[in-house]
Motif scaffolding. Structure first.
Motif, PDB file in Angstrom:
ATOM      1  N   ALA A 428       0.846  -1.195   0.000  1.00  0.00           N
ATOM      2  CA  ALA A 428       0.000   0.000   0.000  1.00  0.00           C
ATOM      3  C   ALA A 428       0.880   1.243   0.000  1.00  0.00           C
ATOM      4  N   ILE A 429       0.549   2.198  -0.882  1.00  0.00           N
ATOM      5  CA  ILE A 429       1.328   3.433  -1.016  1.00  0.00           C
ATOM      6  C   ILE A 429       0.413   4.612  -0.717  1.00  0.00           C
ATOM      7  N   GLY A 430       0.848   5.495   0.195  1.00  0.00           N
ATOM      8  CA  GLY A 430       0.093   6.704   0.521  1.00  0.00           C
ATOM      9  C   GLY A 430       0.937   7.938   0.275  1.00  0.00           C
ATOM     10  N   GLN A 431       0.718   8.962   1.088  1.00  0.00           N
ATOM     11  CA  GLN A 431       1.482  10.193   0.969  1.00  0.00           C
ATOM     12  C   GLN A 431       2.764  10.058   1.794  1.00  0.00           C
ATOM     13  N   ASN A 432       3.854   9.840   1.103  1.00  0.00           N
ATOM     14  CA  ASN A 432       5.158   9.609   1.748  1.00  0.00           C
ATOM     15  C   ASN A 432       5.056   8.538   2.823  1.00  0.00           C
ATOM     16  N   SER A 433       4.370   7.464   2.503  1.00  0.00           N
ATOM     17  CA  SER A 433       4.245   6.333   3.420  1.00  0.00           C
ATOM     18  C   SER A 433       3.955   5.071   2.614  1.00  0.00           C
ATOM     19  N   MET A 434       4.371   3.925   3.182  1.00  0.00           N
ATOM     20  CA  MET A 434       4.137   2.629   2.546  1.00  0.00           C
ATOM     21  C   MET A 434       3.981   1.572   3.628  1.00  0.00           C
ATOM     22  N   THR A 435       3.211   0.523   3.309  1.00  0.00           N
ATOM     23  CA  THR A 435       3.131  -0.646   4.183  1.00  0.00           C
ATOM     24  C   THR A 435       3.248  -1.898   3.316  1.00  0.00           C
ATOM     25  N   PHE A 436       3.952  -2.894   3.873  1.00  0.00           N
ATOM     26  CA  PHE A 436       4.143  -4.178   3.195  1.00  0.00           C
ATOM     27  C   PHE A 436       3.624  -5.263   4.147  1.00  0.00           C
ATOM     28  N   THR A 437       2.705  -6.101   3.650  1.00  0.00           N
ATOM     29  CA  THR A 437       2.027  -7.072   4.506  1.00  0.00           C
ATOM     30  C   THR A 437       2.151  -8.477   3.930  1.00  0.00           C
ATOM     31  N   ASN A 438       2.498  -9.429   4.806  1.00  0.00           N
ATOM     32  CA  ASN A 438       2.491 -10.844   4.422  1.00  0.00           C
ATOM     33  C   ASN A 438       2.084 -11.667   5.640  1.00  0.00           C
ATOM     34  N   THR A 439       1.546 -12.834   5.395  1.00  0.00           N
ATOM     35  CA  THR A 439       1.186 -13.710   6.507  1.00  0.00           C
ATOM     36  C   THR A 439       2.449 -14.278   7.123  1.00  0.00           C
ATOM     37  N   GLY A 440       2.434 -14.441   8.460  1.00  0.00           N
ATOM     38  CA  GLY A 440       3.612 -14.973   9.140  1.00  0.00           C
ATOM     39  C   GLY A 440       3.626 -14.554  10.588  1.00  0.00           C
ATOM     40  N   HIS A 441       4.710 -14.903  11.267  1.00  0.00           N
ATOM     41  CA  HIS A 441       4.873 -14.573  12.684  1.00  0.00           C
ATOM     42  C   HIS A 441       6.283 -14.050  12.919  1.00  0.00           C
ATOM     43  N   ARG A 487       0.409  -8.448  13.450  1.00  0.00           N
ATOM     44  CA  ARG A 487      -0.968  -8.076  13.741  1.00  0.00           C
ATOM     45  C   ARG A 487      -1.921  -9.086  13.102  1.00  0.00           C
ATOM     46  N   GLU A 488      -2.634  -9.840  13.951  1.00  0.00           N
ATOM     47  CA  GLU A 488      -3.647 -10.796  13.495  1.00  0.00           C
ATOM     48  C   GLU A 488      -3.078 -11.781  12.475  1.00  0.00           C
ATOM     49  N   GLY A 489      -1.900 -12.339  12.781  1.00  0.00           N
ATOM     50  CA  GLY A 489      -1.298 -13.340  11.915  1.00  0.00           C
ATOM     51  C   GLY A 489      -0.591 -12.780  10.708  1.00  0.00           C
ATOM     52  N   ASN A 490      -0.431 -11.484  10.645  1.00  0.00           N
ATOM     53  CA  ASN A 490       0.268 -10.846   9.527  1.00  0.00           C
ATOM     54  C   ASN A 490       1.476 -10.079  10.041  1.00  0.00           C
ATOM     55  N   VAL A 491       2.513 -10.084   9.243  1.00  0.00           N
ATOM     56  CA  VAL A 491       3.703  -9.261   9.527  1.00  0.00           C
ATOM     57  C   VAL A 491       3.614  -8.023   8.675  1.00  0.00           C
TER      58      VAL A 491
END
Length: 497
Positions: A428-441, A487-491
């Motif tokens: 996910a790309i926002g205004q000068n921000s990003m998040t990368f999500t995958n399942t895992g612990h 968070r909830e099974g996601n890294v």
């Protein structure tokens, strides 16, 4: 040590001098005000007595100023030191008494005959010290001037006393022994709008009287005695403070020398001063950080050695096998040898990149990015199968960054996420921000942004352990932050700048 003592001593002396100076000024101003108040009250009482005597004597019409002159002398008490009686033109006609300091009042050498008065008994003796006219100089009057008018209309005689609204800026002749501010007040005596003469009244000061002088001297003596004691106290305080400060400085210097030589757990000098306690806490924190860095460097060296030794050992095994004829020199063997060489080259390049990013000379060149072009540049590094697993959300994308550094960070994070999970990966790309999500612990008790650590426990050992540390350095150059959480099974890895 000696310089510090001198600085402290001078500082204490300056403070003492300022305090004593302020007190001395206050005392001197107070004494000056008391003197002014004294002379003003004496003159006002003299004027009141003179006008009362003049009213009582108005039953007989004064034929000349001589009769009034007798009243002027009779109205003086022991606080009036002298009188200067002047002609209407301002020249001195006669003087009685002394100056405020007790010296005889000078008079002009040739006194007009009409100014002589009969010998009589009164409080103020006639001044006999005659000096030439050159001994009198022009001075500007500073005292208040009162006008005493004697009004005669037939058989009715009245007296009118008024104070001039402002002090006259007129010039009078005074000898060198008398200053303009020695005159407590002046009177202009008039008879039916005709000026008969002028009178300058001089008074003794409070210091003239022995008891009063002792009192004022008693106020001044403590200041004079306080000065040597104050300097002695300043000397002792400077010596005490400089000795304690020097001891503390020597302890800090020794501790820093030990730290610079590579030792840890140094002993710091004890102190009760809050500012020095702050210094001690800072040095302790520095000691802990240096120890942590020493441990980290050792761990890094072991990790680098192990990380680089693995492909080197594989290539050596292959080469030895080829030389011994165990492995045939064919396309498969050469491909394996090339793969191990590429792995070694990539890991050396990552170590070099991480070191370069930590250099103080490395800066991020920020610019407005074309989001679509930037996304395409990142995705070109992945296969079609990997692209299909990336879920992209860039509806609110707006990026100002160093494109080269941010591209590498995104590639590293997407690659790690794709390796860590078989499911889809979110970007996910926002205004000068990003998040990368995958399942895992996430593994517990690990600083994921330290080199050669694995960011998530579901990942294998094929990674270099430099992905997240390099991302952190990229964010540091962007004056931003990088974080990782489960968070909830996601890294989830978040970047903000």
């Amino acid at each position: 040590m000696r310089k510090q003592f001198v600085r402290l001593f001078l500082s204490f002396v300056l403070v003492v001098a300022v305090v004593l100076g302020i007190q001395a000024v206050v005392v001197l101003v107070s004494l000056q005000n008391q003197r002014a108040s004294w002379t003003e009250s004496v003159f006002e009482e003299y004027l009141e007595t003179f006008t009362a005597n003049l009213k009582a004597g108005l039953s007989s019409r004064p034929s000349s100023f001589i009769a009034i002159e007798q009243l002027l002398l009779a109205s003086a008490d022991d606080r009036v030191s002298g009188l200067y009686i002047r002609n209407p033109d301002g020249t001195v006609a006669v003087a009685y008494g002394n100056t405020s300091s007790g010296n005889s009042l000078p008079i002009p050498r040739q006194r007009p005959a009409e100014a002589q008065i009969p010998t009589m008994h009164h409080a103020l003796p006639v001044a006999k010290e005659a000096i030439g006219e050159q001994g009198f100089t022009s001075s500007e009057m500073h005292s208040d001037v009162y006008v005493v008018k004697i009004l005669q209309s037939g058989s009715v005689t009245s007296l009118l006393v008024s104070r001039q609204p402002e002090r006259q800026k007129q010039t009078i002749l005074l000898p060198a022994q008398v200053k303009a501010n020695d005159i407590a007040g002046s009177m202009v005596i008039m008879y039916n709008n005709e000026v008969l003469g002028m009178v300058d009244v001089l008074t003794y000061t409070p210091f003239t009287y022995k008891d009063t002088g002792r009192l004022f001297k008693g106020l001044l003596y403590p200041f004079l005695w306080a000065m040597p004691f104050a300097f002695l106290i300043a000397l002792l305080m400077a010596a005490s403070v400089s000795r304690r400060s020097g001891k503390y400085t020597s302890g800090i210097q020794q501790a820093l020398q030990l730290l610079s030589s590579g030792e840890n757990g140094v002993q710091l000098p004890a102190t009760k001063i809050d500012e020095q306690k702050v210094i001690n806490r800072s040095i302790k924190q520095l000691d802990e950080n240096l120890l942590l860095n020493k441990v980290s460097r050792q761990a890094w060296l072991r990790s680098i050695s192990h990380d680089l030794n693995t492909p080197v050992a594989s290539m050596k095994l292959l080469l030895d096998g080829i030389i011994d004829g165990v492995f045939p020199v064919n396309e498969q063997t050469l491909a394996t040898l090339k793969r191990e060489n590429d792995t070694l080259s990539d890991r050396i390049a990552l170590v070099s990149l991480y070191a370069n990013l930590q250099s103080p000379d490395t800066k991020a060149t920020l610019s407005q990015l074309d989001v679509a072009s930037f996304i395409q540049q990142v995705l070109d590094a992945f296969s079609e199968e990997q692209k299909d697993r990336i879920y992209l959300d860039a509806n609110d994308a707006q990026l100002i960054a160093d494109q080269k550094l941010l591209t590498y960070a995104c590639k590293a994070l997407l690659s790690n996420a794709l390796q860590a999970s078989e499911d889809s990966v979110g970007w996910a790309i926002g205004q000068n921000s990003m998040t990368f999500t995958n399942t895992g612990h996430l593994a517990e008790g690990i600083d994921f942004f330290e080199p050669w650590t694995k960011g998530d426990s579901s990942r294998g050992t094929a990674g270099s352990g430099l992905g997240l540390p390099i991302v952190k350095q990229v964010m540091r150059l962007h004056e931003g932050s990088a974080s990782i959480e489960e968070r909830e099974g996601n890294v989830i890895v978040s970047l903000r700048w």
